[in-house]
Motif scaffolding. Structure first.
Motif, PDB file in Angstrom:
ATOM      1  N   ASP A 101       0.818  -1.212   0.000  1.00  0.00           N
ATOM      2  CA  ASP A 101       0.000   0.000   0.000  1.00  0.00           C
ATOM      3  C   ASP A 101       0.851   1.261   0.000  1.00  0.00           C
ATOM      4  O   ASP A 101       0.322   2.374   0.073  1.00  0.00           O
ATOM      5  CB  ASP A 101      -0.960   0.008   1.202  1.00  0.00           C
ATOM      6  N   GLY A 102       2.171   1.088  -0.081  1.00  0.00           N
ATOM      7  CA  GLY A 102       3.065   2.234  -0.105  1.00  0.00           C
ATOM      8  C   GLY A 102       3.304   2.856   1.251  1.00  0.00           C
ATOM      9  O   GLY A 102       4.048   3.834   1.360  1.00  0.00           O
ATOM     10  N   ILE A 103       2.682   2.301   2.295  1.00  0.00           N
ATOM     11  CA  ILE A 103       2.833   2.874   3.634  1.00  0.00           C
ATOM     12  C   ILE A 103       3.460   1.852   4.581  1.00  0.00           C
ATOM     13  O   ILE A 103       4.547   2.057   5.105  1.00  0.00           O
ATOM     14  CB  ILE A 103       1.464   3.338   4.180  1.00  0.00           C
ATOM     15  N   GLY A 104       2.773   0.747   4.782  1.00  0.00           N
ATOM     16  CA  GLY A 104       3.282  -0.277   5.682  1.00  0.00           C
ATOM     17  C   GLY A 104       4.211  -1.258   4.981  1.00  0.00           C
ATOM     18  O   GLY A 104       4.535  -1.107   3.801  1.00  0.00           O
ATOM     19  N   ALA A 105       4.628  -2.273   5.719  1.00  0.00           N
ATOM     20  CA  ALA A 105       5.494  -3.297   5.163  1.00  0.00           C
ATOM     21  C   ALA A 105       4.742  -4.104   4.109  1.00  0.00           C
ATOM     22  O   ALA A 105       3.537  -4.323   4.233  1.00  0.00           O
ATOM     23  CB  ALA A 105       5.990  -4.222   6.272  1.00  0.00           C
ATOM     24  N   PRO A 106       5.427  -4.546   3.061  1.00  0.00           N
ATOM     25  CA  PRO A 106       4.751  -5.370   2.052  1.00  0.00           C
ATOM     26  C   PRO A 106       4.325  -6.713   2.636  1.00  0.00           C
ATOM     27  O   PRO A 106       4.977  -7.253   3.529  1.00  0.00           O
ATOM     28  CB  PRO A 106       5.815  -5.548   0.959  1.00  0.00           C
ATOM     29  N   VAL A 107       3.220  -7.231   2.129  1.00  0.00           N
ATOM     30  CA  VAL A 107       2.683  -8.518   2.571  1.00  0.00           C
ATOM     31  C   VAL A 107       2.716  -9.479   1.391  1.00  0.00           C
ATOM     32  O   VAL A 107       2.215  -9.151   0.306  1.00  0.00           O
ATOM     33  CB  VAL A 107       1.246  -8.374   3.102  1.00  0.00           C
ATOM     34  N   LEU A 108       3.286 -10.642   1.603  1.00  0.00           N
ATOM     35  CA  LEU A 108       3.310 -11.681   0.586  1.00  0.00           C
ATOM     36  C   LEU A 108       2.312 -12.763   0.986  1.00  0.00           C
ATOM     37  O   LEU A 108       2.441 -13.381   2.041  1.00  0.00           O
ATOM     38  CB  LEU A 108       4.709 -12.278   0.459  1.00  0.00           C
ATOM     39  N   LEU A 109       1.283 -12.960   0.162  1.00  0.00           N
ATOM     40  CA  LEU A 109       0.308 -14.021   0.378  1.00  0.00           C
ATOM     41  C   LEU A 109       0.733 -15.239  -0.436  1.00  0.00           C
ATOM     42  O   LEU A 109       0.983 -15.113  -1.639  1.00  0.00           O
ATOM     43  CB  LEU A 109      -1.088 -13.580  -0.043  1.00  0.00           C
ATOM     44  N   VAL A 110       0.786 -16.373   0.213  1.00  0.00           N
ATOM     45  CA  VAL A 110       1.186 -17.610  -0.451  1.00  0.00           C
ATOM     46  C   VAL A 110       0.115 -18.664  -0.196  1.00  0.00           C
ATOM     47  O   VAL A 110      -0.238 -18.928   0.954  1.00  0.00           O
ATOM     48  CB  VAL A 110       2.545 -18.123   0.058  1.00  0.00           C
ATOM     49  N   GLN A 111      -0.390 -19.253  -1.263  1.00  0.00           N
ATOM     50  CA  GLN A 111      -1.369 -20.326  -1.140  1.00  0.00           C
ATOM     51  C   GLN A 111      -0.755 -21.617  -1.653  1.00  0.00           C
ATOM     52  O   GLN A 111      -0.094 -21.628  -2.698  1.00  0.00           O
ATOM     53  CB  GLN A 111      -2.616 -19.995  -1.956  1.00  0.00           C
ATOM     54  N   THR A 112      -0.973 -22.709  -0.933  1.00  0.00           N
ATOM     55  CA  THR A 112      -0.429 -24.000  -1.327  1.00  0.00           C
ATOM     56  C   THR A 112      -1.452 -25.100  -1.086  1.00  0.00           C
ATOM     57  O   THR A 112      -2.348 -24.966  -0.251  1.00  0.00           O
ATOM     58  CB  THR A 112       0.851 -24.330  -0.540  1.00  0.00           C
ATOM     59  N   ARG A 113      -1.290 -26.213  -1.817  1.00  0.00           N
ATOM     60  CA  ARG A 113      -2.144 -27.380  -1.617  1.00  0.00           C
ATOM     61  C   ARG A 113      -1.491 -28.382  -0.669  1.00  0.00           C
ATOM     62  O   ARG A 113      -2.056 -29.430  -0.377  1.00  0.00           O
ATOM     63  CB  ARG A 113      -2.439 -28.059  -2.964  1.00  0.00           C
ATOM     64  N   VAL A 114      -0.277 -28.098  -0.240  1.00  0.00           N
ATOM     65  CA  VAL A 114       0.414 -28.892   0.777  1.00  0.00           C
ATOM     66  C   VAL A 114       0.758 -27.945   1.919  1.00  0.00           C
ATOM     67  O   VAL A 114       0.938 -26.746   1.718  1.00  0.00           O
ATOM     68  CB  VAL A 114       1.691 -29.562   0.228  1.00  0.00           C
ATOM     69  N   ALA A 115       0.838 -28.475   3.132  1.00  0.00           N
ATOM     70  CA  ALA A 115       1.134 -27.630   4.291  1.00  0.00           C
ATOM     71  C   ALA A 115       2.509 -26.989   4.133  1.00  0.00           C
ATOM     72  O   ALA A 115       3.496 -27.684   3.903  1.00  0.00           O
ATOM     73  CB  ALA A 115       1.077 -28.464   5.568  1.00  0.00           C
ATOM     74  N   PRO A 116       2.605 -25.661   4.222  1.00  0.00           N
ATOM     75  CA  PRO A 116       3.888 -24.984   4.033  1.00  0.00           C
ATOM     76  C   PRO A 116       4.774 -25.092   5.271  1.00  0.00           C
ATOM     77  O   PRO A 116       4.285 -25.222   6.391  1.00  0.00           O
ATOM     78  CB  PRO A 116       3.474 -23.534   3.789  1.00  0.00           C
ATOM     79  N   ASP A 117       6.067 -25.015   5.050  1.00  0.00           N
ATOM     80  CA  ASP A 117       7.044 -25.042   6.137  1.00  0.00           C
ATOM     81  C   ASP A 117       7.735 -23.686   6.188  1.00  0.00           C
ATOM     82  O   ASP A 117       8.746 -23.459   5.519  1.00  0.00           O
ATOM     83  CB  ASP A 117       8.060 -26.159   5.907  1.00  0.00           C
ATOM     84  N   THR A 118       7.180 -22.751   6.979  1.00  0.00           N
ATOM     85  CA  THR A 118       7.739 -21.403   7.029  1.00  0.00           C
ATOM     86  C   THR A 118       9.072 -21.355   7.758  1.00  0.00           C
ATOM     87  O   THR A 118       9.776 -20.338   7.697  1.00  0.00           O
ATOM     88  CB  THR A 118       6.750 -20.435   7.705  1.00  0.00           C
ATOM     89  N   ALA A 119       9.471 -22.446   8.418  1.00  0.00           N
ATOM     90  CA  ALA A 119      10.789 -22.501   9.062  1.00  0.00           C
ATOM     91  C   ALA A 119      11.904 -22.479   8.023  1.00  0.00           C
ATOM     92  O   ALA A 119      13.078 -22.247   8.377  1.00  0.00           O
ATOM     93  CB  ALA A 119      10.904 -23.753   9.934  1.00  0.00           C
ATOM     94  N   GLN A 120      11.569 -22.700   6.747  1.00  0.00           N
ATOM     95  CA  GLN A 120      12.571 -22.676   5.687  1.00  0.00           C
ATOM     96  C   GLN A 120      12.950 -21.255   5.277  1.00  0.00           C
ATOM     97  O   GLN A 120      13.923 -21.067   4.543  1.00  0.00           O
ATOM     98  CB  GLN A 120      12.051 -23.441   4.462  1.00  0.00           C
ATOM     99  N   LEU A 121      12.207 -20.264   5.751  1.00  0.00           N
ATOM    100  CA  LEU A 121      12.548 -18.880   5.431  1.00  0.00           C
ATOM    101  C   LEU A 121      13.790 -18.454   6.210  1.00  0.00           C
ATOM    102  O   LEU A 121      14.000 -18.904   7.344  1.00  0.00           O
ATOM    103  CB  LEU A 121      11.385 -17.955   5.774  1.00  0.00           C
ATOM    104  N   PRO A 122      14.605 -17.566   5.646  1.00  0.00           N
ATOM    105  CA  PRO A 122      15.777 -17.076   6.378  1.00  0.00           C
ATOM    106  C   PRO A 122      15.370 -16.362   7.662  1.00  0.00           C
ATOM    107  O   PRO A 122      14.269 -15.792   7.758  1.00  0.00           O
ATOM    108  CB  PRO A 122      16.425 -16.100   5.389  1.00  0.00           C
TER     109      PRO A 122
END
Length: 253
Positions: free
Chosen positions: A69-90
């Motif tokens: 929105d040019g004001i706050g932090a960007p938001v990345l929406l991710v949709q998957t058909r398998v359960a995601p593993d967000t622990a893989q993010l840096p």
């Protein structure tokens, strides 16, 4: 907010996950990914298992959209058909929240009012006798042409649109090593030299047109809509297009 993709209505497995990543704009890896849609796609694919075959994005049902929105932090929406593993993010990359979409998929019924958001690759391909571009060249659509493009795809996805607010988003720019990107028929960007690992590497800049559509609609065909939610709509899915977000509620027609 909830989200989306397209499938055979008789074989849809009523399960998908939506992950909301509040990106850390000060993180260098985030900054790198935001400059390159291809890098952002690779980051998304770290959330799903390896060894998914020749079409891993499609096999995982991975769709994503960057909301800013040019004001706050960007938001990345991710949709998957398998359960995601967000622990893989840096470390320090994003704050992550994941929820199942099962309730949304089950709640869809004819006549249900919804609010929608969709970032689409609204283009048309030139024919052999086109006077505006080369054969099969992608021509971005704007204004009423883009809205007609979306209306056609929304109808096919089982939605009756009531309102449409559209706006041209920044082009989704991807950088490809030429040896990894063999199809240059569209002529969509210049070649350049970048240095890495001690030697110059020739790359191709590819910009994908994107238009954001928002508004109110009514569900007409729940099966078609579940398919569109689960598989995405249109082209450019590997670059951040195609994810349909729905929220029940809004005015009836």
């Amino acid at each position: 907010m909830t989200t989306a993709a397209s499938a055979s209505p008789d074989t849809v497995a009523e399960e998908a996950w939506l992950t909301r990543l509040l990106l850390n704009s000060g993180n260098r890896q985030v900054q790198h990914d935001l400059r390159n849609a291809a890098a952002l796609h690779r980051r998304v694919m770290t959330l799903v298992p390896n060894r998914l075959g020749g079409s891993p994005r499609a096999q995982a049902g991975a769709l994503f959209r960057l909301d800013t929105d040019g004001i706050g932090a960007p938001v990345l929406l991710v949709q998957t058909r398998v359960a995601p593993d967000t622990a893989q993010l840096p470390a320090g990359y994003a704050q992550a929240q994941t929820r199942t979409m099962r309730a949304l998929l089950a709640a869809l019924r004819p006549g249900l009012p919804v609010r929608y958001r969709f970032l689409g690759n609204a283009i048309r391909r030139c024919g052999r006798n086109s006077t505006v571009g080369k054969w099969k060249q992608a021509i971005p659509l704007y204004g009423e042409d883009a809205e007609r493009w979306w209306a056609d795809r929304a109808a096919a996805a089982g939605l009756d649109l009531h309102t449409v607010l559209s706006g041209t988003a920044d082009a989704l720019t991807a950088w490809h090593r030429l040896k990894d990107h063999c199809d240059h028929r569209d002529g969509r960007g210049p070649k350049t030299q970048i240095k890495g690992s001690g030697q110059a590497t020739e790359t191709l800049r590819v910009a994908h047109a994107a238009t954001l559509f928002e508004g109110a609609a009514t569900v007409r065909d729940p099966n078609a809509l579940r398919g569109a939610l689960l598989h995405g709509i249109g082209r450019g899915k590997a670059y951040g297009c195609g994810l349909l977000s729905l929220a029940p509620g809004g005015p009836e027609a």
